[in-house]
Design an enzyme around this catalytic site. Structure first.
Site, short mmCIF file in Angstrom:
data_model
loop_
_atom_site.label_atom_id
_atom_site.label_comp_id
_atom_site.label_asym_id
_atom_site.label_seq_id
_atom_site.Cartn_x
_atom_site.Cartn_y
_atom_site.Cartn_z
N ARG A 262 1.14 -1.37 -0.18
CA ARG A 262 0.31 0.03 -0.16
C ARG A 262 0.95 0.84 -0.37
NH1 ARG A 262 -4.74 -1.69 4.07
NH2 ARG A 262 -5.72 -3.52 3.45
N ARG A 277 1.90 0.87 10.15
CA ARG A 277 2.00 1.29 9.23
C ARG A 277 3.07 1.35 8.18
NH1 ARG A 277 -2.75 4.18 8.37
NH2 ARG A 277 -2.85 4.77 10.33
N GLU A 349 -6.44 -1.01 16.09
CA GLU A 349 -7.08 -1.57 14.17
C GLU A 349 -6.00 -2.32 13.87
OE1 GLU A 349 -8.27 -1.65 10.10
OE2 GLU A 349 -7.99 -0.40 10.77
N SER A 352 -10.47 -5.96 9.80
CA SER A 352 -11.57 -5.04 9.93
C SER A 352 -12.13 -6.31 8.51
CB SER A 352 -11.33 -3.64 8.84
OG SER A 352 -12.37 -3.44 8.82
N ARG A 391 1.41 -6.43 12.30
CA ARG A 391 0.07 -5.79 13.89
C ARG A 391 -0.03 -6.65 15.09
NH1 ARG A 391 -3.44 -0.58 12.04
NH2 ARG A 391 -2.44 -0.04 10.67
#
Length: 430
Positions: A262, A277, A349, A352, A391
């Site tokens: 990403r 991130r 988070e 999801s 994560r």
């Protein structure tokens, strides 16, 4: 992708759902294009019918030997044919204009989704576990003494730049163990089919899941028109693109462990320290293909699969339902799992899980047939993280950190680590 027929039948409901997402009404604009498109198609059909009628007259003139009339009618047929072609060309242009308008409009939230503007309006639905009470000040993952030798951001920056990491030694083994543990749990306990897919895909695949055209800047494209997947949702969901599936074969539940890429466009200044991130990371993804009627039950099931991983690892978490203003582009309803990070003293988070209804399937033309002779209908698609491996690594390290800089590792990982139970303060697996 939205069904223009549904908008045509109930434009007020469509606009009301968009309003819940904070968007202006769009039905009038869409229906005007649709009306122009349908009018042009009708005119083209009328021109075609006139051609057919004239062709019969031409045949009759030919049979009578009236050559002049035959030539006149044939010229009129040619003129009508040109008119039909022009009308069809205009109709096609309107069709493309309608598609371009529809493909950038997000999915409509289900009525049960709470209304809100942003993450502050999300609603917690449950918590599991109690954050550990430390007798020392916990630090973030990259500041734990035993982790520092195995998490090298300087070398990664030399190789690739910011938002990359080089993992070494014990930390690497824990990272790998986590992915293996997740896959084994999903396959053996949750009955998901393990799948291995490419990380380079065609534009059509990115379009099918809604990553294109609106979110092109969030992903990486190669010089020969492949895209690096932001998640295995793209590949797993598109395995049924263009297919008509036997309803008896549904649901299809898949999982895959892949590299993900990403650009993190728009995230400048956010989470710049550590590996929370990253541009390149690993994720164990879950995707379900099912009938629309079973989608909500499958959503709860998928959410539970993700929660189970966290519970087995002993990581405190909370589950929230995202409000209308914080949902993803293709989602009808989303559950986020947020894991407790003591180094940040907050939940972040880690998964999801979203149900997309028929939104993605319509873009991909993925359908199923309920029974013999039944008319094909679009499937429903769901996707979720089960979990984001990096994560999860952060959460394991931070929650297991000890005062001396060592890290106690979850018991479920011990078999994957050759019986080793901790990372020493010196960074060794012991």
């Amino acid at each position: 992708m939205h069904d223009i027929r549904a908008i045509r039948e109930n434009p007020a409901a469509f606009d009301a759902a968009l309003a819940r997402r904070g968007l202006s009404p769009l039905s009038s604009e869409l229906l005007a294009i649709d009306e122009a498109r349908r009018a042009l198609i009708k005119q083209a059909e009328d021109a075609k019918a006139a051609q057919n009628a004239l062709s019969k007259e031409a045949g009759q003139a030919k049979a009578k030997g009236d050559e002049a009339e035959f030539v006149r009618i044939r010229e009129e047929v040619s003129r009508r044919k040109a008119v039909e072609g022009g009308l069809l060309e205009q109709a096609n242009a309107e069709d493309l204009r309608l598609k371009a308008a529809l493909e950038v409009i997000p999915n409509l939230p289900l009525d049960e989704v709470p209304e809100g503007k942003d993450e502050d309006d999300n609603v917690e639905i449950r918590q599991w576990g109690t954050p550990r009470a430390f007798d020392f000040q916990p630090v973030e993952h990259f500041d734990i003494a035993g982790v520092k030798p195995g998490m090298d951001f300087n070398t990664a920056a030399k190789l690739s730049g910011a938002r990359f990491v080089v993992l070494k030694g014990a930390v690497t083994r824990v990272h790998r163990a986590l992915a293996q543990f997740m896959l084994d749990t999903h396959v053996n306990e949750h009955e998901l089919e393990e799948t291995w897919t490419p990380v380079l895909v065609k534009s059509e695949a990115m379009y099918g899941t809604g990553n294109l055209p609106k979110f092109a800047e969030d992903s990486y494209k190669t010089t020969n028109d492949w895209w690096l997947v932001p998640t295995a949702e793209v590949t797993l969901t598109n395995t049924v693109a263009g297919d008509i599936i036997d309803g008896a074969d549904l649901p299809i539940r898949m999982t895959a462990h892949t590299q993900c890429f990403r650009s993190e466009a728009g995230s400048a200044g956010k989470d710049t320290s550590g590996m929370l991130r990253q541009h390149q990371f690993e994720k164990v993804e879950m995707v379900t293909i099912c009938t629309p009627e079973t989608a909500l039950a499958e959503h709860d099931r998928m959410t539970r699969c993700a929660e189970t991983i966290l519970e087995k690892l002993g990581l405190p978490y909370r589950t929230i339902v995202l409000c209308t203003g914080d949902m993803g582009f293709g989602s009808q309803k989303t559950h986020d799992m947020e894991v407790w990070l003591p180094g940040q003293n907050r939940y972040r988070e880690i998964s999801s899980c979203s149900t997309c209804g028929q939104f993605q399937a319509r873009r991909m033309n993925a359908r199923y047939r309920a029974g013999s002779g039944a008319k094909p209908d679009f499937v429903a698609t769901l996707n979720g993280s089960g979990l984001a491996v990096g994560r999860c690594l952060i959460a394991v390290l931070e929650n297991g950190q000890q005062a001396d800089g060592s890290v106690e590792l979850p018991a479920v990982l011990h078999p994957y680590l050759g019986g080793k139970t901790r990372i020493s303060a010196e960074g060794k697996l012991v």
